[in-house]
Motif scaffolding. Structure first.
Motif, PDB file in Angstrom:
ATOM      1  N   TYR A  98       0.829  -1.207   0.000  1.00 51.11           N
ATOM      2  CA  TYR A  98       0.000   0.000   0.000  1.00 51.11           C
ATOM      3  C   TYR A  98       0.861   1.253   0.000  1.00 51.11           C
ATOM      4  O   TYR A  98       0.591   2.209  -0.735  1.00 51.11           O
ATOM      5  N   ALA A  99       1.906   1.249   0.824  1.00 50.42           N
ATOM      6  CA  ALA A  99       2.787   2.425   0.880  1.00 50.42           C
ATOM      7  C   ALA A  99       3.490   2.648  -0.454  1.00 50.42           C
ATOM      8  O   ALA A  99       3.581   3.791  -0.943  1.00 50.42           O
ATOM      9  N   LEU A 100       3.973   1.576  -1.069  1.00 44.09           N
ATOM     10  CA  LEU A 100       4.700   1.707  -2.333  1.00 44.09           C
ATOM     11  C   LEU A 100       3.782   2.016  -3.509  1.00 44.09           C
ATOM     12  O   LEU A 100       4.271   2.411  -4.577  1.00 44.09           O
ATOM     13  N   SER A 101       2.486   1.833  -3.351  1.00 39.56           N
ATOM     14  CA  SER A 101       1.554   2.159  -4.429  1.00 39.56           C
ATOM     15  C   SER A 101       1.223   3.650  -4.484  1.00 39.56           C
ATOM     16  O   SER A 101       0.635   4.116  -5.465  1.00 39.56           O
ATOM     17  N   GLU A 102       1.573   4.390  -3.445  1.00 37.04           N
ATOM     18  CA  GLU A 102       1.276   5.816  -3.379  1.00 37.04           C
ATOM     19  C   GLU A 102       2.385   6.621  -4.057  1.00 37.04           C
ATOM     20  O   GLU A 102       3.564   6.485  -3.710  1.00 37.04           O
ATOM     21  N   LYS A 106       8.018   9.499  -0.980  1.00 42.81           N
ATOM     22  CA  LYS A 106       9.319   9.931  -1.483  1.00 42.81           C
ATOM     23  C   LYS A 106      10.328   8.787  -1.367  1.00 42.81           C
ATOM     24  O   LYS A 106      10.393   8.099  -0.356  1.00 42.81           O
ATOM     25  N   GLY A 107      11.104   8.602  -2.412  1.00 40.96           N
ATOM     26  CA  GLY A 107      12.140   7.574  -2.410  1.00 40.96           C
ATOM     27  C   GLY A 107      11.626   6.172  -2.638  1.00 40.96           C
ATOM     28  O   GLY A 107      12.341   5.196  -2.390  1.00 40.96           O
ATOM     29  N   VAL A 111      13.518   2.323  -2.725  1.00 38.39           N
ATOM     30  CA  VAL A 111      13.070   1.191  -1.902  1.00 38.39           C
ATOM     31  C   VAL A 111      12.733  -0.008  -2.777  1.00 38.39           C
ATOM     32  O   VAL A 111      13.114  -1.144  -2.479  1.00 38.39           O
ATOM     33  N   MET A 112      12.023   0.217  -3.884  1.00 36.58           N
ATOM     34  CA  MET A 112      11.677  -0.876  -4.778  1.00 36.58           C
ATOM     35  C   MET A 112      12.914  -1.505  -5.397  1.00 36.58           C
ATOM     36  O   MET A 112      12.993  -2.726  -5.577  1.00 36.58           O
ATOM     37  N   THR A 113      13.902  -0.670  -5.713  1.00 36.94           N
ATOM     38  CA  THR A 113      15.158  -1.200  -6.272  1.00 36.94           C
ATOM     39  C   THR A 113      15.855  -2.105  -5.268  1.00 36.94           C
ATOM     40  O   THR A 113      16.343  -3.195  -5.610  1.00 36.94           O
TER      41      THR A 113
END
Length: 293
Positions: A98-102, A106-107, A111-113
């Motif tokens: 959920y956090a990474l879908s927003e 920032k950054g 984080v995904m990398t």
């Protein structure tokens, strides 16, 4: 509506049907063999193979398994490990996804990398073992539950699902004064049942079939899951004498070990066989999410 197929189309359909039929046979025939063998009298099974006569059948294998403390304890441990692992994995994956879908985060690219790097490069068995040991988790249930709780693929599935949630719902909640946490728990989470069930099924099945972590990190037999007990029966050909009784000779134990193997396979597979019909539609949803990604 009738569809006219060309000769090549009919050939491809026939080839696909043949391949699918072969795949079904490869799966179904061993399954039928194991189920029937688990009910066989061990003397008949060893001398003549499978028999469909009721007089040649026996439930001694199931009786020994269901009355054996090691098998019952392993079954209870497997259920506890799988349920706890599924709950923790779903909680971590849902929150991270959920956090990474927003887009406001920032950054999130960094984080995904970092997450994606861990999918291709791992620390290895020895460093992981030393880490678990230094954290004091050896020979505890946490050694089974915690190390694999963060699954990057599950996070990607969650992130893909949450990106499909209409942003208008979250904006309307924000206009009404809802906080980020309230929006997540009262608006987004109730809409997330498909992805929750998919991740829970993936995690439960993976943990249920796992024995390697328990073999590495657990020395106490009281903590061994069912699959580790089953491994000792299938691979190492070791059967606990308590399954049979002290009054039986070693030759009798060896004779009965064959049906114990088959009965143990059936018993260990029952929870998954029972679960799949109820989770099938959610499982298909998870496959579609992965394909969209």
């Amino acid at each position: 509506m009738f569809v006219q197929h060309s000769r090549l189309d009919r050939l491809m359909l026939a080839l696909n049907a043949a391949l699918l039929g072969l795949a079904v046979l490869i799966v179904v025939v061993p399954l039928i063999y194991v189920v029937i063998a688990s009910f066989m009298d061990p003397s008949v099974l060893l001398s003549s193979g499978l028999s469909f006569h009721i007089s040649d059948w026996s439930v001694d294998g199931y009786e020994m398994i269901l009355t054996n403390p090691a098998m019952l304890r392993g079954f209870a441990n497997a259920v506890m490990y799988s349920v706890s692992f599924a709950f923790l994995t779903v909680a971590v994956s849902i929150c991270a996804g959920y956090a990474l879908s927003e887009d406001r985060l920032k950054g999130k690219g960094v984080v995904m990398t970092l997450f994606l790097i861990t999918m291709f490069f791992g620390g290895g068995l020895v460093p992981t073992y030393l880490l678990v040991k230094n954290l004091g988790m050896l020979n505890t249930v946490w050694a089974i539950i915690l190390p694999s709780a963060v699954n990057v693929w599950n996070i990607i599935l969650s992130r893909t699902f949450f990106k499909g949630v209409p942003s208008e719902l979250k904006e309307a909640a924000n206009v009404d004064g809802a906080s980020e946490m309230m929006t997540f728990f009262r608006i987004v989470l109730p809409l997330s049942k498909p992805i929750i069930f998919v991740l829970a099924l993936y995690a439960f099945v993976g943990q249920w079939n796992s024995y390697f972590d328990a073999m590495i990190y657990l020395d106490n037999p009281a903590l061994h899951p069912l699959q580790l007990v089953l491994r000792s029966i299938l691979i190492q050909n070791q059967v606990d004498p308590s399954m049979i009784g002290d009054q039986l000779a070693m030759a009798e134990m060896k004779r009965l070990s064959e049906i114990i193997k088959y009965a143990a396979i059936v018993v260990s597979s029952l929870p998954l066989i029972i679960m799949y019909p109820f989770f099938q539609k959610y499982f298909e949803k998870g496959v579609m999410l992965g394909s969209l990604k």
